[in-house]
Design a protein around this motif. Sequence first.
Motif, mmCIF file in Angstrom:
data_model
loop_
_atom_site.group_PDB
_atom_site.id
_atom_site.type_symbol
_atom_site.label_atom_id
_atom_site.label_comp_id
_atom_site.label_asym_id
_atom_site.label_seq_id
_atom_site.Cartn_x
_atom_site.Cartn_y
_atom_site.Cartn_z
ATOM 1 N N TRP A 76 0.825 -1.213 0.000
ATOM 2 C CA TRP A 76 0.000 0.000 0.000
ATOM 3 C C TRP A 76 0.855 1.256 0.000
ATOM 4 O O TRP A 76 0.415 2.300 -0.490
ATOM 5 N N THR A 131 -0.180 3.888 -2.767
ATOM 6 C CA THR A 131 -0.635 5.233 -2.377
ATOM 7 C C THR A 131 0.400 6.299 -2.743
ATOM 8 O O THR A 131 0.025 7.442 -3.014
ATOM 9 N N MET A 140 -9.152 7.019 -3.232
ATOM 10 C CA MET A 140 -10.052 5.864 -3.221
ATOM 11 C C MET A 140 -10.501 5.483 -4.624
ATOM 12 O O MET A 140 -10.809 4.322 -4.890
ATOM 13 N N THR A 170 -7.617 3.304 -5.695
ATOM 14 C CA THR A 170 -7.184 2.208 -4.820
ATOM 15 C C THR A 170 -8.319 1.285 -4.373
ATOM 16 O O THR A 170 -8.041 0.198 -3.874
ATOM 17 N N ALA A 171 -9.575 1.712 -4.541
ATOM 18 C CA ALA A 171 -10.688 0.871 -4.081
ATOM 19 C C ALA A 171 -10.709 -0.496 -4.762
ATOM 20 O O ALA A 171 -10.879 -1.521 -4.084
ATOM 21 N N ALA A 226 -8.167 -2.528 -3.123
ATOM 22 C CA ALA A 226 -8.560 -2.922 -1.765
ATOM 23 C C ALA A 226 -9.493 -4.133 -1.804
ATOM 24 O O ALA A 226 -9.394 -5.035 -0.957
ATOM 25 N N ILE A 227 -10.382 -4.174 -2.792
ATOM 26 C CA ILE A 227 -11.277 -5.326 -2.934
ATOM 27 C C ILE A 227 -10.475 -6.580 -3.245
ATOM 28 O O ILE A 227 -10.686 -7.650 -2.664
ATOM 29 N N ALA A 243 -18.942 -4.760 -3.835
ATOM 30 C CA ALA A 243 -17.908 -3.746 -3.632
ATOM 31 C C ALA A 243 -17.582 -3.005 -4.927
ATOM 32 O O ALA A 243 -17.408 -1.786 -4.931
ATOM 33 N N GLN A 268 -20.139 -0.445 -5.614
ATOM 34 C CA GLN A 268 -20.006 0.729 -4.758
ATOM 35 C C GLN A 268 -18.871 1.635 -5.230
ATOM 36 O O GLN A 268 -18.942 2.855 -5.089
ATOM 37 N N THR A 269 -17.810 1.029 -5.752
ATOM 38 C CA THR A 269 -16.677 1.860 -6.186
ATOM 39 C C THR A 269 -17.033 2.729 -7.396
ATOM 40 O O THR A 269 -16.373 3.741 -7.634
ATOM 41 N N LEU A 326 -17.580 6.229 -6.493
ATOM 42 C CA LEU A 326 -16.405 7.059 -6.269
ATOM 43 C C LEU A 326 -15.940 7.724 -7.556
ATOM 44 O O LEU A 326 -15.338 8.796 -7.529
#
Length: 541
Positions: free
Chosen positions: A410, A414, A449, A452-453, A456-457, A531, A534-535, A538
């Motif tokens: 990460w 990031t 996000m 990176t979302a 993350a999933i 997920a 939902q992303t 964003l």
Amino acid sequence: MAARPPFVMQRPQKDRGQREPTGHARNWVGNGWSFLAKLLVMMLVNAFGLAAIFSAYNADSWVILSVLAVLLALANWIYFSRRAIPLKYLFPGLVFLGAFQVFVLVYTGYVAFTNYGTGHLGSMDQAVDAALIQDERRVEDSPTYPLAVVRDGGEVGFAITDAEGVVYVGSEDEPLDAVAEAAVNEAGVPTEVPGWEVVPRAELFSDPDLQNEVTSLRVPVSEDAEDGSIRTREGSSGAIYTSSLEWDPQAQTLTNTDTGVVYFASDRGRFVSEDGDRLAAGWYVNVGFDNFVRAFTDAAYAGPLAQVTVWTFAFAGLSVVLSFALGLFISLIYNDPRVKGRKILRTIFILPYAFPAFMSALLWRGMFNSEFGVVNEWFFFGAGIGWLTDPWLAKGAVLWVNLWLTYPYWLLVTTGALQAIPNDVLEAARIDGAGRWRQFSAITLPLLMVSTAPLAIASFAFNFNNFTIIYMLTGGGPAFPGASVPLGSTDILISAIYQISGVAGGRADYGLASALSIIVFIVIGLISIVAFRQTRKLEEI
């Protein structure tokens, strides 16, 4: 008015001397090396394919035989045809996709609906043989025969000498038969058997695999199974063993001739008597959704599996959140141009990511040792804290080691995402009077996000099945107190499936393990779908 002639598409005429273009591997062109190479490869493919087909035939695997025959025919048609040019490139990949992905999924689904596992590993005929063997007892008046272990290639057998000095030889598939011109020593043990090699006793004593094969070998005395078979315990003498069970193939029952108890074949792959006694040997049958139901209702599995499921979600979620937070925190610090030596410091922070995960887990396992580990020795004044033996401390240790392994990932992600955020956006926010926290919460984090979302999933799905860290660090332990199943406090679903499958030892329950694998697959799929939906919100930022 004269009618117009109908419009007719004129096909281009080929010159009589013109030939259709051909590849170098289709015909003999030039020196013909490409064509010869193709023929050689197809010869090998056909040779291996026919060998596999004959193996399937010998094993009576008709489905596999049919699939192999179709694939071999398709391969020959595709690579000797001028039409299927795309398939020439796609066919190998499709075959491997089917063999290593589709077949595995389909077979896992098939096993999930059976009772395949310890005690149910074969067919009914194999279960009958196993039951007869397990019930074998030495015949009371059986003499002890001088015995020699013999072999013919890979086949192992016994040679014995009876009271009249006649030598008999046989194997698992061939009953004992008298042999002429055999030689015996003064103790009556066969030393030379025509057509067979007598295995030296020194070799027998020095080869554990051969010892196991010899002690499990049963050589039928005659064609009639009721006459029993020759067995040996030490490889130098043998006796006749028979089973007290009698198999009736018409009624599908096993009868104990000593007690008269009759065992009936049940639809659950067991031989069961009227009073409920069951024989150990069974066979696999279709059990419908029993394995899926048993995971939630079986008294032995339901409680431990519920705890394992809760811990699996907690482990996967905390691993992603903590490693993301730590990686982002470090990247924010070292993204500041005022920090000197940022490249060197970033490289040092990324070092844990370069170590193999299983080696790091083993290293931390040693450092967390309650007696000799450096964690207790250096930081807790030699206190014997059971980091890996206490359920909660073990969970904390697992999270800590996984954080140490994954935060560099990460940090990399990031750092790249931070450097991609336009400076004019942050500059505009500063001009509008936004403070550092406002800039981070309203601009930096939402933009991070977006990119990176999805990662993350994927990281959540990876940690949901992070078998390596659990197996190498704690082995799933410590075990649940009082539990009769091989599950522990740090087991996640994937390691629990491994334990239930019996690969690590103990009782194997492949049916239940396959059912749990399907449940995990469905859970991961549903979480990923929700997920990812939902992303998308964003991306509207």
